[in-house]
Design an enzyme around this catalytic site. Structure first.
Site, PDB file in Angstrom:
ATOM      1  CE  LYS A 113      -4.223  -2.067   1.587  1.00  0.00           C
ATOM      2  NZ  LYS A 113      -3.784  -3.477   1.635  1.00  0.00           N
TER       3      LYS A 113
HETATM    4  C1  LIG Z   1      -4.345  -4.523   1.018  1.00  0.00           C
HETATM    5  C2  LIG Z   1      -3.567  -5.769   0.868  1.00  0.00           C
HETATM    6  C3  LIG Z   1      -3.952  -6.773  -0.039  1.00  0.00           C
HETATM    7  C4  LIG Z   1      -5.218  -6.681  -0.874  1.00  0.00           C
HETATM    8  O1  LIG Z   1      -5.128  -5.721  -1.904  1.00  0.00           O
HETATM    9  P1  LIG Z   1      -6.445  -5.175  -2.623  1.00  0.00           P
HETATM   10  O2  LIG Z   1      -5.996  -4.066  -3.494  1.00  0.00           O
HETATM   11  O3  LIG Z   1      -7.346  -4.707  -1.525  1.00  0.00           O
HETATM   12  O4  LIG Z   1      -7.036  -6.304  -3.390  1.00  0.00           O
HETATM   13  C5  LIG Z   1      -3.145  -7.894  -0.161  1.00  0.00           C
HETATM   14  N1  LIG Z   1      -2.034  -8.035   0.609  1.00  0.00           N
HETATM   15  C6  LIG Z   1      -1.644  -7.098   1.487  1.00  0.00           C
HETATM   16  C7  LIG Z   1      -0.427  -7.334   2.310  1.00  0.00           C
HETATM   17  C8  LIG Z   1      -2.383  -5.924   1.649  1.00  0.00           C
HETATM   18  O5  LIG Z   1      -1.989  -5.004   2.538  1.00  0.00           O
END
Ligand SMILES: *Cc1c(COP(=O)(O)O)cnc(C)c1O
Length: 499
Positions: A113
Site C-alpha cells: 500500500k
Molecule cells: C491490502 C492488501 C492486499 C489486498 O489488496 P487489494 O488491493 O485490496 O485487493 C493484499 N495483501 C496485502 C499485504 C495488503 O496489505
C-alpha cells in the site's frame, strides 16, 4: 481526459477534481471516460527508464491536467531512497525459470500500500491547489491494519491536510498496532474503536454521509476525503508497477517484445488486480490475471459463477489484509466490461445492497472468464506453501504472497499454462512474522515469544535484515492512546479537528 462516475449521475470532471473528491457523490467510483493505450515502442523504451521515469510515463496518460513538472515532483517526493530501501522501488526476484516475485513492500511500512499511499498525498494536495481549494482536507481512514499505517506515513506533516485513522481495538496484529500508535507527525491522530473492522468502516462511511457533520466542518474550513482504494489517485500509481515488471523482464531478456505473461495477485478489495486489468486494457501483453483469495473467497466464487454473494461468514485468516467480503473496486471492472453501462451497475449494486447478491449478464461474465482465473488457499495451505518455497528456493514469503503462490500452483495443475508468470508480493515476511516463523520452524518456535522477539528469529532463520520501519518498534513511545465506542467516532473526529 475526463472522469465519470460508474453510477452515471455525476458530471464529467478533471482528474484533479476526481482525486480531491475520492468517491463520487452519487455513490459511484470515478473512472476515465476514454480508454488509454500504450504502444509496444513505449513499453520497449521503458527498459531504459528508472522506476520514477516509468511512473511519469504512465501517470501522464491518465492525469492529463497535471503538468509534466507537477507529476515529476509528485513521483520524486514519493519514491526516493529515504522512503524505499531498494533502489529499483519494486524489484523482481527470479524464483524459477518461469516464476518471478514482484516485491511491492520496500516502502516505509513494509506493505504494497506504500506504493500508492506515498504518492497520493502529493497528488491530492496538488489537486486541491489546481482546483482552487482553500479548505484543509481531513482524511478519514478505517483500517484492518496495513492501510492505516501506510496512510499515516504518506500524509504525516503534509500541509493543508489532517488524517484520522480508526482501527479495531482487537483486530490488528501487535506489529500493526505498534506501528500506528507510535506514529509521529503534526497532523496525525490514531483512534482505537471498540468493535471489528466492519464497525470502524461503517463508522467512517456514516461520517462521510452525514450532511450535518459535513456542513459543520465546512463552516470551519475543513473538507473530508478518502485514502481508500476507491480514490482514483490511489489506483493509478498501481498501474505503474505492472508495466515496470514487464519492462524488467524484457531487460533481463526473460521474455521477447510482445510476449504475453500472467500476473497472480493476492486480492481483497480488488484494487491491486484492477490496476493490472487497466494495464492489460492499455496494451500490456497479459495472458491471464489470476485472482488469489483466502478463505473469504467471495471473489473466487464470483469469477467461477458470475454471482457475487456476500451473504457468508466473515473469517479471520492468516492473511488478514485480504479478509474482506465487499470488494468495492469490482464496480469499476463491471463498468468497463459493460462498456460503461451505468444502468446495469446501478441495478447490480442495488441488488447487492438489498439482497446481498447479484448476478452479472452472460456477455459480461464471458469477458470475465476470458481474462481472469481464480481459486483460494486455506490457512493450512498458506503455511505449507511458505515452508515449501523456503525449502525449495531459500526464499521467504509472507502469508499474502503465499496465498498467491499456492493459487498459482493450482492454476498450473488445472491448465498446464506455460506463460512466464509474475506473482505480486504484497507484504514483507517481517510484517506477518508470527505466521511465517510458525510455517518455517513449527509451533514450538513461536511459543512464549511476542512479535517483536520473532522479528529477530526470522532475521536469523532467513539470514535477512529487519526492515528499517520495523526496527526498535517496541521501544518507541506510544503517542496515541484514545479508545472510543463505535457510536463515538464522529465525536472523536470533532474533538480532534475542531477543538
Ligand atoms: C491490502 C492488501 C492486499 C489486498 O489488496 P487489494 O488491493 O485490496 O485487493 C493484499 N495483501 C496485502 C499485504 C495488503 O496489505
Amino acid at each position: 481526459m475526463f472522469y465519470e462516475s460508474t453510477r452515471g449521475k455525476h458530471s464529467s470532471i478533471s482528474s484533479a477534481e476526481a482525486i480531491k473528491l475520492g468517491i463520487a457523490p452519487d455513490g459511484g467510483l470515478f473512472v476515465p471516460s476514454e480508454p488509454v493505450t500504450v504502444s509496444e515502442e513505449l513499453i520497449n523504451r521503458m527498459t531504459g527508464l528508472t522506476y520514477n521515469q516509468r511512473a511519469e510515463e504512465v501517470l501522464r496518460l491518465y492525469l492529463t491536467d497535471f503538468t509534466p513538472q507537477e507529476l515529476k515532483d509528485c513521483v520524486y517526493n514519493a519514491y526516493n531512497e529515504e522512503k524505499f530501501d531498494h533502489g529499483l522501488i519494486t524489484p523482481l526476484h527470479k524464483l524459477s525459470d518461469k516464476v518471478f516475485i514482484l516485491e511491492l513492500w520496500h516502502g516505509p511500512t513494509c506493505a504494497f500500500k506504500d506504493i500508492a499511499l506515498q504518492i497520493l498525498p502529493h497528488l491530492l494536495t496538488r489537486s486541491a491547489q489546481k482546483t482552487g481549494e482553500t479548505d484543509d482536507i481531513v482524511i478519514l481512514v478505517a483500517t484492518s491494519g496495513d492501510t492505516g499505517k501506510a496512510a499515516l506515513e504518506g500524509f504525516k506533516n503534509v500541509p493543508q491536510t489532517k488524517i484520522v485513522v480508526f482501527y479495531p481495538n482487537e483486530g490488528v496484529s501487535q506489529v500493526q498496532k505498534q506501528q500506528m500508535v507510535t506514529q509521529e507527525g503534526n497532523n496525525v491522530s490514531v483512534v482505537a474503536v471498540q468493535g471489528n473492522f466492519d464497525d470502524a468502516q461503517t463508522g467512517v462511511k456514516n461520517i462521510f454521509g452525514n450532511a450535518a457533520a459535513i456542513d459543520k466542518f465546512k463552516r470551519q474550513h475543513y473538507k473530508f476525503s478518502s485514502a481508500n482504494s476507491i480514490n482514483w489517485g490511489r489506483l493509478v500509481p498501481q498501474v505503474v508497477y505492472y508495466f515496470s515488471a514487464y519492462a524488467d523482464l524484457l531487460k533481463m531478456e526473460e521474455i521477447n517484445s510482445g510476449e504475453a505473461i500472467n500476473f497472480v495477485v493476492p486480492t481483497g478489495n480488488f484494487g491491486n488486480i484492477l490496476a493490472a486489468f487497466y494495464a492489460r486494457c492499455m496494451g500490456l501483453p497479459i495472458n491471464r490475471l489470476i485472482c488469489a483469495a483466502n478463505e473469504n473467497n467471495v471473489l473466487t466464487d464470483f469469477i467461477n459463477s458470475g454471482i457475487y454473494d456476500r451473504e457468508r461468514l466473515f473469517k479471520k485468516t492468516l492473511s488478514p489484509s485480504m479478509d474482506i467480503l465487499i470488494s468495492s473496486n469490482l464496480e469499476r471492472l463491471l463498468y468497463e466490461l459493460t462498456g460503461h453501462d451505468s444502468t446495469k451497475i446501478n441495478e447490480w449494486m442495488r441488488e447487492l445492497k438489498e439482497r446481498g447478491k447479484y448476478k452479472v449478464a452472460p456477455d459480461t461474465y464471458s469477458k470475465i472468464k476470458e481474462i481472469f482465473w481464480s481459486d483460494y488457499a486455506s490457512d493450512q495451505e498458506t503455511l505449507s506453501t511458505i515452508k515449501e518455497i523456503w525449502k525449495n528456493y531459500k526464499y521467504v514469503m509472507d502469508t499474502h504472497t503465499a496465498v498467491a503462490q499456492n493459487v498459482y500452483a493450482k492454476y498450473i495443475a488445472a491448465t498446464g499454462d506455460k506463460h512466464k508468470t509474475v506473482i505480486a508480493s504484497t507484504a514483507s515476511p517481517f510484517k506477518f512474522n508470527e505466521s511465517v516463523v510458525k510455517a518455517l520452524l513449527g509451533e514450538a518456535a513461536i511459543q512464549g515469544k511476542n512479535e517483536f522477539e520473532l522479528l529477530n528469529v526470522l532475521a536469523d532463520t532467513g539470514s535477512l535484515a529487519i526492515p528499517k520501519g520495523l526496527q526498535n518498534l517496541d521501544s518507541k513511545p506510544v503517542l496515541h492512546k484514545q479508545v472510543v465506542a463505535k457510536e463515538e467516532m464522529l465525536a472523536a473526529v470533532e474533538n480532534i479537528i475542531l477543538s
